[in-house]
Design a protein around this motif. Structure first.
Motif, PDB file in Angstrom:
ATOM      1  N   GLN A 148       0.815  -1.207   0.000  1.00 36.63           N
ATOM      2  CA  GLN A 148       0.000   0.000   0.000  1.00 36.63           C
ATOM      3  C   GLN A 148       0.853   1.264   0.000  1.00 36.63           C
ATOM      4  N   VAL A 149       0.548   2.166  -0.926  1.00 37.93           N
ATOM      5  CA  VAL A 149       1.184   3.484  -0.987  1.00 37.93           C
ATOM      6  C   VAL A 149       0.156   4.504  -0.526  1.00 37.93           C
ATOM      7  N   ASN A 150       0.522   5.308   0.449  1.00 43.29           N
ATOM      8  CA  ASN A 150      -0.380   6.334   0.952  1.00 43.29           C
ATOM      9  C   ASN A 150       0.137   7.711   0.553  1.00 43.29           C
ATOM     10  N   GLY A 151      -0.572   8.346  -0.357  1.00 45.14           N
ATOM     11  CA  GLY A 151      -0.168   9.680  -0.768  1.00 45.14           C
ATOM     12  C   GLY A 151      -0.097   9.834  -2.277  1.00 45.14           C
ATOM     13  N   VAL A 152       0.774  10.730  -2.709  1.00 47.30           N
ATOM     14  CA  VAL A 152       0.871  11.121  -4.114  1.00 47.30           C
ATOM     15  C   VAL A 152       2.241  10.767  -4.674  1.00 47.30           C
ATOM     16  N   PRO A 221       9.402  15.184   3.601  1.00 46.06           N
ATOM     17  CA  PRO A 221       9.505  13.727   3.616  1.00 46.06           C
ATOM     18  C   PRO A 221       8.150  13.029   3.446  1.00 46.06           C
ATOM     19  N   THR A 222       7.095  13.802   3.167  1.00 43.58           N
ATOM     20  CA  THR A 222       5.754  13.230   3.050  1.00 43.58           C
ATOM     21  C   THR A 222       5.342  13.125   1.582  1.00 43.58           C
ATOM     22  N   ALA A 223       4.462  12.166   1.295  1.00 49.52           N
ATOM     23  CA  ALA A 223       4.003  11.917  -0.079  1.00 49.52           C
ATOM     24  C   ALA A 223       2.813  12.814  -0.408  1.00 49.52           C
ATOM     25  N   VAL A 224       3.055  14.111  -0.342  1.00 46.84           N
ATOM     26  CA  VAL A 224       2.027  15.097  -0.661  1.00 46.84           C
ATOM     27  C   VAL A 224       2.716  16.386  -1.093  1.00 46.84           C
ATOM     28  N   MET A 225       2.106  17.100  -2.022  1.00 49.94           N
ATOM     29  CA  MET A 225       2.654  18.395  -2.437  1.00 49.94           C
ATOM     30  C   MET A 225       2.338  19.452  -1.385  1.00 49.94           C
ATOM     31  N   ILE A 226       3.301  20.335  -1.138  1.00 50.24           N
ATOM     32  CA  ILE A 226       3.105  21.448  -0.204  1.00 50.24           C
ATOM     33  C   ILE A 226       3.331  22.734  -0.999  1.00 50.24           C
ATOM     34  N   PRO A 227       2.253  23.464  -1.308  1.00 49.96           N
ATOM     35  CA  PRO A 227       2.386  24.609  -2.214  1.00 49.96           C
ATOM     36  C   PRO A 227       2.550  25.950  -1.512  1.00 49.96           C
ATOM     37  N   ASN A 228       3.009  26.920  -2.278  1.00 44.85           N
ATOM     38  CA  ASN A 228       2.988  28.344  -1.907  1.00 44.85           C
ATOM     39  C   ASN A 228       3.599  28.636  -0.539  1.00 44.85           C
ATOM     40  N   ILE A 252       7.469  29.066  -2.862  1.00 44.91           N
ATOM     41  CA  ILE A 252       8.169  27.780  -2.963  1.00 44.91           C
ATOM     42  C   ILE A 252       7.138  26.655  -3.084  1.00 44.91           C
ATOM     43  N   GLN A 253       7.370  25.759  -4.031  1.00 46.00           N
ATOM     44  CA  GLN A 253       6.480  24.611  -4.250  1.00 46.00           C
ATOM     45  C   GLN A 253       7.264  23.334  -3.952  1.00 46.00           C
ATOM     46  N   MET A 254       6.809  22.591  -2.980  1.00 50.71           N
ATOM     47  CA  MET A 254       7.512  21.356  -2.614  1.00 50.71           C
ATOM     48  C   MET A 254       6.811  20.146  -3.214  1.00 50.71           C
ATOM     49  N   ALA A 255       7.529  19.405  -4.037  1.00 52.27           N
ATOM     50  CA  ALA A 255       7.023  18.147  -4.573  1.00 52.27           C
ATOM     51  C   ALA A 255       6.971  17.111  -3.458  1.00 52.27           C
ATOM     52  N   PRO A 256       6.228  16.029  -3.654  1.00 55.28           N
ATOM     53  CA  PRO A 256       6.225  14.966  -2.643  1.00 55.28           C
ATOM     54  C   PRO A 256       7.621  14.370  -2.475  1.00 55.28           C
ATOM     55  N   ASN A 257       7.995  14.092  -1.232  1.00 55.06           N
ATOM     56  CA  ASN A 257       9.255  13.396  -0.930  1.00 55.06           C
ATOM     57  C   ASN A 257      10.444  14.017  -1.678  1.00 55.06           C
ATOM     58  N   THR A 258      10.677  15.296  -1.395  1.00 52.91           N
ATOM     59  CA  THR A 258      11.741  16.000  -2.103  1.00 52.91           C
ATOM     60  C   THR A 258      12.564  16.849  -1.156  1.00 52.91           C
ATOM     61  N   SER A 259      13.748  17.235  -1.609  1.00 49.65           N
ATOM     62  CA  SER A 259      14.612  18.157  -0.874  1.00 49.65           C
ATOM     63  C   SER A 259      14.817  19.409  -1.714  1.00 49.65           C
ATOM     64  N   TYR A 260      14.898  20.539  -1.036  1.00 46.04           N
ATOM     65  CA  TYR A 260      15.126  21.823  -1.713  1.00 46.04           C
ATOM     66  C   TYR A 260      16.311  22.513  -1.063  1.00 46.04           C
ATOM     67  N   ASN A 261      17.368  22.715  -1.839  1.00 47.31           N
ATOM     68  CA  ASN A 261      18.551  23.409  -1.338  1.00 47.31           C
ATOM     69  C   ASN A 261      18.344  24.918  -1.492  1.00 47.31           C
ATOM     70  N   TYR A 262      17.932  25.535  -0.399  1.00 49.04           N
ATOM     71  CA  TYR A 262      17.572  26.950  -0.405  1.00 49.04           C
ATOM     72  C   TYR A 262      18.819  27.814  -0.230  1.00 49.04           C
ATOM     73  N   PRO A 263      19.199  28.596  -1.259  1.00 53.33           N
ATOM     74  CA  PRO A 263      20.410  29.426  -1.156  1.00 53.33           C
ATOM     75  C   PRO A 263      20.110  30.808  -0.566  1.00 53.33           C
ATOM     76  N   MET A 264      20.817  31.158   0.493  1.00 48.79           N
ATOM     77  CA  MET A 264      20.748  32.512   1.051  1.00 48.79           C
ATOM     78  C   MET A 264      22.067  33.183   0.702  1.00 48.79           C
ATOM     79  N   LEU A 265      22.051  33.921  -0.401  1.00 47.39           N
ATOM     80  CA  LEU A 265      23.277  34.464  -0.980  1.00 47.39           C
ATOM     81  C   LEU A 265      23.746  35.695  -0.216  1.00 47.39           C
ATOM     82  N   LEU A 266      25.076  35.843  -0.128  1.00 44.85           N
ATOM     83  CA  LEU A 266      25.668  36.914   0.668  1.00 44.85           C
ATOM     84  C   LEU A 266      26.094  38.120  -0.152  1.00 44.85           C
ATOM     85  N   GLY A 267      26.089  37.999  -1.472  1.00 39.85           N
ATOM     86  CA  GLY A 267      26.483  39.132  -2.302  1.00 39.85           C
ATOM     87  C   GLY A 267      27.953  39.495  -2.098  1.00 39.85           C
ATOM     88  N   ASP A 268      28.214  40.783  -1.811  1.00 37.55           N
ATOM     89  CA  ASP A 268      29.587  41.257  -1.633  1.00 37.55           C
ATOM     90  C   ASP A 268      30.201  40.834  -0.299  1.00 37.55           C
TER      91      ASP A 268
END
Length: 350
Positions: A148-152, A221-228, A252-268
């Motif tokens: 059984q798969v529960n989710g998307v 880590p969940t099998a569901v999309m997390i939007p906006n 930011i739109q998170m796909a099911p069971n995904t990782s997002y490497n969020y860059p916080m850029l420092l500029g100069d």
């Protein structure tokens, strides 16, 4: 003399207005000009187990162990045979914070147990020929897991025209080699839908598009999309309590069971070795998560990324482009002057 100067890739991506998150679908209607340039279109044959009949992508209710054959029709609106390449891609969240259906990746979140590209296989050739002013129906077979798969489970059915196409021929002008692509969303819903959850993974110094910054790994880590999602982050030095960086990101739109490497850029601002603390709030209209994490920037990593960063140039990339354009203009003017000079010299001799 004709020259191939550039390869344009135009991706036909439109987005469905689903409650969870956007999925790509084919272009329902195109203008005559667009159809003439693209030369082909695609349409999903919607099966009976479609959840929302209004969606043009595959939005399917599935059961464990279920098998099903999906069909898509490729239409060729040009006056010659064309070749179209197709593949099944597993969706993930890319570095822009959007769900990626087109470009495959090899780095998946460890929570992703079933990739859509593993349970959905093309039943024919990966590249097909579509006759002039005709159509071709292609198939893919879904084989759901026996447990059984529960989710998307989320992905996309990708189509790219791969035969050579020239948009026009003008004597002395440059021709463009064009390729066009579409993607149809694949969304399989099975069992009980889990509650969304977000986790914070590693936080470390790093690079994004050659710009230095702090990279925070956000995980779904969940099998569901997390939007906006909106993130608000504050990085402080543990030694001085000084705020090093504040950052906000929206949409930011998170796909099911995904990782997002969020860059916080420092500029100069250069990376400095030391101990730091990240405070981050991630939320949308329905959920909110708060994260606090200590992390360390070593002298080695600070030196490495500071050295490799394009932020060190002290000059904007637009200045570089402007200088390059100015240099080209000077070269053209010199060539014109040389031509004029030689022509005048020949006239004098005559």
């Amino acid at each position: 003399m004709q020259k191939w100067l550039k390869k344009w890739v135009v991706t036909g991506l439109l987005f469905g207005l689903g409650m969870s998150a956007s999925l790509p679908v084919k272009a329902a209607k195109s203008s005559q000009t667009t159809q003439s340039n693209v030369g082909f279109s695609v349409a999903a044959k919607i099966p009976k187990n479609q959840i929302n009949k209004k969606n043009s992508f595959f939005d399917l209710k599935m059961k464990k162990g279920q098998t099903e054959t999906l069909q898509t029709v490729i239409y060729n609106s040009s006056n010659k045979d064309i070749k179209v390449q197709t593949r099944i891609n597993t969706a993930y969240t890319n570095t822009n914070g959007t769900i990626e259906y087109v470009s495959p990746t090899t780095n998946y979140d460890p929570s992703l147990k079933y990739k859509i590209s593993d349970i959905t296989k093309l039943t024919g050739a990966k590249t097909v020929t579509v006759p002039a002013n005709g159509s071709k129906t292609i198939s893919a077979k879904i084989s759901m897991p026996s447990e059984q798969v529960n989710g998307v489970i989320l992905g996309g059915w990708y189509f790219k025209r791969v035969d050579d196409k020239v948009t026009g021929s003008v004597k002395g002008a440059m021709n463009m080699k064009s390729q066009y692509s579409y993607v149809i969303g694949l969304k399989y819903t099975s069992g009980k839908i889990p509650q969304p959850n977000m986790k914070l993974g590693s936080v470390k110094a790093g690079m994004s598009n050659y710009h230095r910054g702090i990279i925070a790994e956000l995980r779904n880590p969940t099998a569901v999309m997390i939007p906006n999602l909106t993130t608000k982050s504050t990085i402080t030095s543990k030694d001085s309590d000084k705020v090093v960086k504040k950052a906000t990101r929206k949409g930011i739109q998170m796909a099911p069971n995904t990782s997002y490497n969020y860059p916080m850029l420092l500029g100069d601002t250069k990376l400095q070795a030391g101990k730091y603390h990240l405070h981050m709030v991630v939320k949308n209209t329905e959920h909110q998560w708060t994260f606090d994490k200590d992390f360390t920037i070593t002298a080695t990593s600070a030196q490495k990324y500071n050295k490799e960063s394009v932020d060190n140039n002290g000059i904007s990339i637009w200045w570089l482009i402007g200088l390059g354009a100015l240099g080209m203009l000077v070269i053209v003017l010199l060539i014109l002057w040389l031509i004029f000079f030689i022509k005048k010299r020949r006239q004098r001799k005559d």
